[in-house]
Design a protein around this motif. Structure first.
Motif, PDB file in Angstrom:
ATOM      1  N   ASN A  55       0.804  -1.225   0.000  1.00 49.14           N
ATOM      2  CA  ASN A  55       0.000   0.000   0.000  1.00 49.14           C
ATOM      3  C   ASN A  55       0.837   1.275   0.000  1.00 49.14           C
ATOM      4  O   ASN A  55       0.288   2.372  -0.135  1.00 49.14           O
ATOM      5  CB  ASN A  55      -0.942   0.010   1.200  1.00 49.14           C
ATOM      6  CG  ASN A  55      -2.049  -1.014   1.077  1.00 49.14           C
ATOM      7  OD1 ASN A  55      -2.383  -1.452  -0.021  1.00 49.14           O
ATOM      8  ND2 ASN A  55      -2.610  -1.423   2.212  1.00 49.14           N
ATOM      9  N   ALA A  56       2.152   1.135   0.134  1.00 48.01           N
ATOM     10  CA  ALA A  56       3.029   2.310   0.106  1.00 48.01           C
ATOM     11  C   ALA A  56       3.711   2.501  -1.239  1.00 48.01           C
ATOM     12  O   ALA A  56       4.270   3.573  -1.503  1.00 48.01           O
ATOM     13  CB  ALA A  56       4.095   2.194   1.199  1.00 48.01           C
ATOM     14  N   GLN A  57       3.661   1.478  -2.074  1.00 47.94           N
ATOM     15  CA  GLN A  57       4.396   1.534  -3.330  1.00 47.94           C
ATOM     16  C   GLN A  57       3.874   2.669  -4.220  1.00 47.94           C
ATOM     17  O   GLN A  57       2.666   2.893  -4.328  1.00 47.94           O
ATOM     18  CB  GLN A  57       4.264   0.201  -4.081  1.00 47.94           C
ATOM     19  CG  GLN A  57       4.830  -0.995  -3.338  1.00 47.94           C
ATOM     20  CD  GLN A  57       6.332  -0.901  -3.071  1.00 47.94           C
ATOM     21  OE1 GLN A  57       7.048  -0.199  -3.770  1.00 47.94           O
ATOM     22  NE2 GLN A  57       6.796  -1.625  -2.062  1.00 47.94           N
ATOM     23  N   GLY A  58       4.813   3.400  -4.841  1.00 48.89           N
ATOM     24  CA  GLY A  58       4.469   4.464  -5.763  1.00 48.89           C
ATOM     25  C   GLY A  58       4.133   5.782  -5.111  1.00 48.89           C
ATOM     26  O   GLY A  58       3.872   6.769  -5.811  1.00 48.89           O
ATOM     27  N   LYS A  59       4.142   5.847  -3.786  1.00 46.61           N
ATOM     28  CA  LYS A  59       3.799   7.080  -3.075  1.00 46.61           C
ATOM     29  C   LYS A  59       5.064   7.837  -2.662  1.00 46.61           C
ATOM     30  O   LYS A  59       6.136   7.246  -2.500  1.00 46.61           O
ATOM     31  CB  LYS A  59       2.941   6.780  -1.844  1.00 46.61           C
ATOM     32  CG  LYS A  59       1.566   6.200  -2.160  1.00 46.61           C
ATOM     33  CD  LYS A  59       0.769   5.956  -0.892  1.00 46.61           C
ATOM     34  CE  LYS A  59      -0.671   5.567  -1.181  1.00 46.61           C
ATOM     35  NZ  LYS A  59      -0.782   4.284  -1.872  1.00 46.61           N
ATOM     36  N   THR A  60       4.932   9.144  -2.464  1.00 43.47           N
ATOM     37  CA  THR A  60       6.012   9.977  -1.967  1.00 43.47           C
ATOM     38  C   THR A  60       5.437  10.992  -0.975  1.00 43.47           C
ATOM     39  O   THR A  60       4.213  11.147  -0.867  1.00 43.47           O
ATOM     40  CB  THR A  60       6.722  10.748  -3.108  1.00 43.47           C
ATOM     41  OG1 THR A  60       5.758  11.588  -3.774  1.00 43.47           O
ATOM     42  CG2 THR A  60       7.356   9.795  -4.110  1.00 43.47           C
ATOM     43  N   GLY A  61       6.334  11.684  -0.280  1.00 45.06           N
ATOM     44  CA  GLY A  61       5.926  12.776   0.595  1.00 45.06           C
ATOM     45  C   GLY A  61       4.940  12.361   1.666  1.00 45.06           C
ATOM     46  O   GLY A  61       4.989  11.245   2.195  1.00 45.06           O
ATOM     47  N   ASP A  70       0.084   3.577   8.458  1.00 41.31           N
ATOM     48  CA  ASP A  70      -1.021   2.625   8.497  1.00 41.31           C
ATOM     49  C   ASP A  70      -0.531   1.184   8.471  1.00 41.31           C
ATOM     50  O   ASP A  70      -1.171   0.292   9.039  1.00 41.31           O
ATOM     51  CB  ASP A  70      -1.963   2.870   7.322  1.00 41.31           C
ATOM     52  CG  ASP A  70      -2.779   4.150   7.473  1.00 41.31           C
ATOM     53  OD1 ASP A  70      -2.872   4.661   8.603  1.00 41.31           O
ATOM     54  OD2 ASP A  70      -3.303   4.641   6.454  1.00 41.31           O
ATOM     55  N   ILE A  71       0.606   0.953   7.827  1.00 46.24           N
ATOM     56  CA  ILE A  71       1.172  -0.398   7.769  1.00 46.24           C
ATOM     57  C   ILE A  71       1.803  -0.788   9.098  1.00 46.24           C
ATOM     58  O   ILE A  71       1.518  -1.854   9.656  1.00 46.24           O
ATOM     59  CB  ILE A  71       2.213  -0.497   6.641  1.00 46.24           C
ATOM     60  CG1 ILE A  71       1.535  -0.369   5.267  1.00 46.24           C
ATOM     61  CG2 ILE A  71       2.995  -1.812   6.733  1.00 46.24           C
ATOM     62  CD1 ILE A  71       2.503  -0.153   4.123  1.00 46.24           C
ATOM     63  N   ILE A  72       2.647   0.070   9.638  1.00 48.26           N
ATOM     64  CA  ILE A  72       3.455  -0.327  10.798  1.00 48.26           C
ATOM     65  C   ILE A  72       2.743  -0.153  12.133  1.00 48.26           C
ATOM     66  O   ILE A  72       3.216  -0.658  13.156  1.00 48.26           O
ATOM     67  CB  ILE A  72       4.818   0.406  10.829  1.00 48.26           C
ATOM     68  CG1 ILE A  72       4.646   1.904  11.055  1.00 48.26           C
ATOM     69  CG2 ILE A  72       5.595   0.132   9.544  1.00 48.26           C
ATOM     70  CD1 ILE A  72       5.975   2.662  11.157  1.00 48.26           C
ATOM     71  N   GLY A 207      -2.133   9.295  17.490  1.00 46.84           N
ATOM     72  CA  GLY A 207      -3.118   8.286  17.864  1.00 46.84           C
ATOM     73  C   GLY A 207      -2.622   7.467  19.041  1.00 46.84           C
ATOM     74  O   GLY A 207      -1.589   7.768  19.639  1.00 46.84           O
ATOM     75  N   ASP A 208      -3.360   6.447  19.409  1.00 47.21           N
ATOM     76  CA  ASP A 208      -2.980   5.531  20.503  1.00 47.21           C
ATOM     77  C   ASP A 208      -2.867   6.237  21.847  1.00 47.21           C
ATOM     78  O   ASP A 208      -2.306   5.686  22.798  1.00 47.21           O
ATOM     79  CB  ASP A 208      -1.643   4.823  20.218  1.00 47.21           C
ATOM     80  CG  ASP A 208      -1.638   4.035  18.926  1.00 47.21           C
ATOM     81  OD1 ASP A 208      -2.702   3.550  18.535  1.00 47.21           O
ATOM     82  OD2 ASP A 208      -0.564   3.916  18.312  1.00 47.21           O
ATOM     83  N   ARG A 261       7.653  -3.708  11.066  1.00 44.19           N
ATOM     84  CA  ARG A 261       9.003  -3.501  10.581  1.00 44.19           C
ATOM     85  C   ARG A 261       9.364  -2.017  10.634  1.00 44.19           C
ATOM     86  O   ARG A 261       8.481  -1.150  10.655  1.00 44.19           O
ATOM     87  CB  ARG A 261       9.148  -3.994   9.132  1.00 44.19           C
ATOM     88  CG  ARG A 261       8.704  -5.424   8.915  1.00 44.19           C
ATOM     89  CD  ARG A 261       9.005  -5.900   7.505  1.00 44.19           C
ATOM     90  NE  ARG A 261      10.448  -5.984   7.296  1.00 44.19           N
ATOM     91  CZ  ARG A 261      11.201  -7.013   7.671  1.00 44.19           C
ATOM     92  NH1 ARG A 261      10.652  -8.059   8.260  1.00 44.19           N
ATOM     93  NH2 ARG A 261      12.498  -7.021   7.441  1.00 44.19           N
ATOM     94  N   ASN A 262      10.677  -1.729  10.639  1.00 44.49           N
ATOM     95  CA  ASN A 262      11.147  -0.368  10.412  1.00 44.49           C
ATOM     96  C   ASN A 262      11.331  -0.215   8.907  1.00 44.49           C
ATOM     97  O   ASN A 262      12.255  -0.783   8.323  1.00 44.49           O
ATOM     98  CB  ASN A 262      12.471  -0.122  11.134  1.00 44.49           C
ATOM     99  CG  ASN A 262      12.970   1.303  10.956  1.00 44.49           C
ATOM    100  OD1 ASN A 262      12.669   1.970   9.967  1.00 44.49           O
ATOM    101  ND2 ASN A 262      13.761   1.785  11.910  1.00 44.49           N
TER     102      ASN A 262
END
Length: 275
Positions: A55-61, A70-72, A207-208, A261-262
Motif C-alpha cells: 500500500n506504500a508503493q508508488g507514493k512519496t511525501g 497505516d502499515i506499521i 493516535g494511541d 518492521r522499520n
C-alpha cells in the motif's frame, strides 16, 4: 561494530538462522520476484517485503508517510520489563551468543549484566522518552525499534539530548561526542540512529493516546514531541546504510515480538522521499 551490508534477502536468511525459523518461511512469506529488466536477465531481484509494503508503493511525501504509518501501526506490544529479555535477542552479538552489542559504545557485553550499576547495561530510548513525555508506557516507551542496550554511564551522558555534530569524547563510547545540548554517535551506528528516529516519527502520529512525534532541524527540543536535527539525520542515513546486524534486528522484531518492521531499514531511500 559495523558488519558488512547485506541485501534484505540475505538478512532474512541470517535472521532465520539465528532465531531458528525456516529461511523460506521467514523471507519467502512476504516474497515476490521482480522481473528482470529488459535485455538484462541478471537484473532480477527478490524483494521479500513487497507484499508488506504494497500500500506504500508508488507514493512519496506525506502520502508515503501516511501509508507507512497505516502499515506499521499494526503491531504487538512488549511490556517494559519484557524489553530486557527482548534486547538480549534483538541485539545479540553475532560472534558471541552470550553477549549483546551496546549501541553507542560498540562493546560486546554479557547479557547477564543488565541493571543499574555503573558498568551494567540498561535500556536506552534512542527517541528520548521525555520528548513527548511518553515515559516507559507500553507503546513508544517500549517500542523495540528504538530501544537498544547501552552502558549505564553512557546512557546517562546522552540523557535526552537531540542528535548533532561535535563536542567532547564520551568515556566508554569511543567515537561518540557530546556537548551541552547534543550527542553524536560513533560513525558505525549513525545511520541506525537516524532510521530509528524516523521510524518513531512515522509510527506515532498522535493516535494511541500518545503525542504526535515529529522531526525538526534543531536541538534543545526539551519535552516537545520532536527530535533533531533532521538535515543531519538524512546525511547519516546515506553515509551509513543498513548492515547485516541492523537488518537481522528488524527481522527478529518482526518475527518474534512486535510483528511490524522499520521501513527505513528495508527501504532507506524512502527517507528522502518523505523529508
Amino acid at each position: 561494530m559495523k558488519i558488512s551490508r547485506m541485501t534484505p534477502w540475505a538478512a532474512a536468511l541470517a535472521a532465520a538462522t539465528l532465531i531458528g525459523i525456516p529461511a523460506a518461511a521467514s523471507a519467502g512469506q512476504q516474497g515476490t520476484t521482480t522481473a528482470a529488466a529488459a535485455g538484462n536477465p541478471t537484473a532480477a531481484t527478490t524483494d521479500p517485503y513487497a507484499d508488506y509494503y504494497a500500500n506504500a508503493q508508488g507514493k512519496t511525501g506525506p502520502a508515503l508517510k501516511s501509508a507507512l504509518h497505516d502499515i506499521i501501526k499494526a503491531q504487538s506490544k512488549v511490556t517494559y520489563d519484557g524489553v530486557w529479555n527482548a534486547l538480549k535477542v534483538t541485539d545479540q552479538d553475532p560472534a558471541n551468543s552470550a553477549n549483546v552489542i551496546l549501541l553507542y559504545s560498540g562493546r560486546s557485553q554479557s547479557k547477564a549484566t543488565n541493571g543499574g550499576g555503573a558498568n551494567d547495561w540498561n535500556r536506552e530510548h534512542v527517541w528520548a522518552k521525555s520528548h513527548g513525555d511518553f515515559g516507559t508506557a507500553t507503546g513508544p516507551g517500549t517500542d523495540l525499534h528504538h530501544l537498544r542496550p547501552e552502558d549505564v554511564t553512557v546512557n546517562s551522558t546522552r540523557g535526552n539530548k537531540d542528535f548533532d555534530k561535535g563536542g567532547s569524547p564520551v568515556g566508554e563510547a569511543p567515537g561518540s561526542l557530546t556537548d551541552a545540548d547534543s550527542f553524536e554517535p560513533r560513525d558505525a551506528v549513525k545511520g541506525d540512529v537516524a532510521r530509528m528516529l524516523l521510524y518513531m516519527a512515522v509510527r506515532y502520529d498522535g493516535g494511541d493516546g500518545f503525542a504526535n512525534l515529529e522531526m525538526n532541524d534543531k536541538v534543545n527540543n526539551g519535552s516537545a514531541p520532536a527530535m533533531g536535527r533532521i538535515s543531519l539525520l538524512k546525511q547519516w542515513n546515506q553515509m551509513d546504510p543498513p548492515d547485516a546486524f541492523e537488518q537481522r534486528r528488524n527481522q527478529v522484531i518482526f518475527d518474534r515480538y512486535q510483528h511490524n518492521r522499520n521501513p527505513f531499514i528495508d527501504h532507506p531511500e524512502w527517507v528522502d522521499s518523505i523529508w
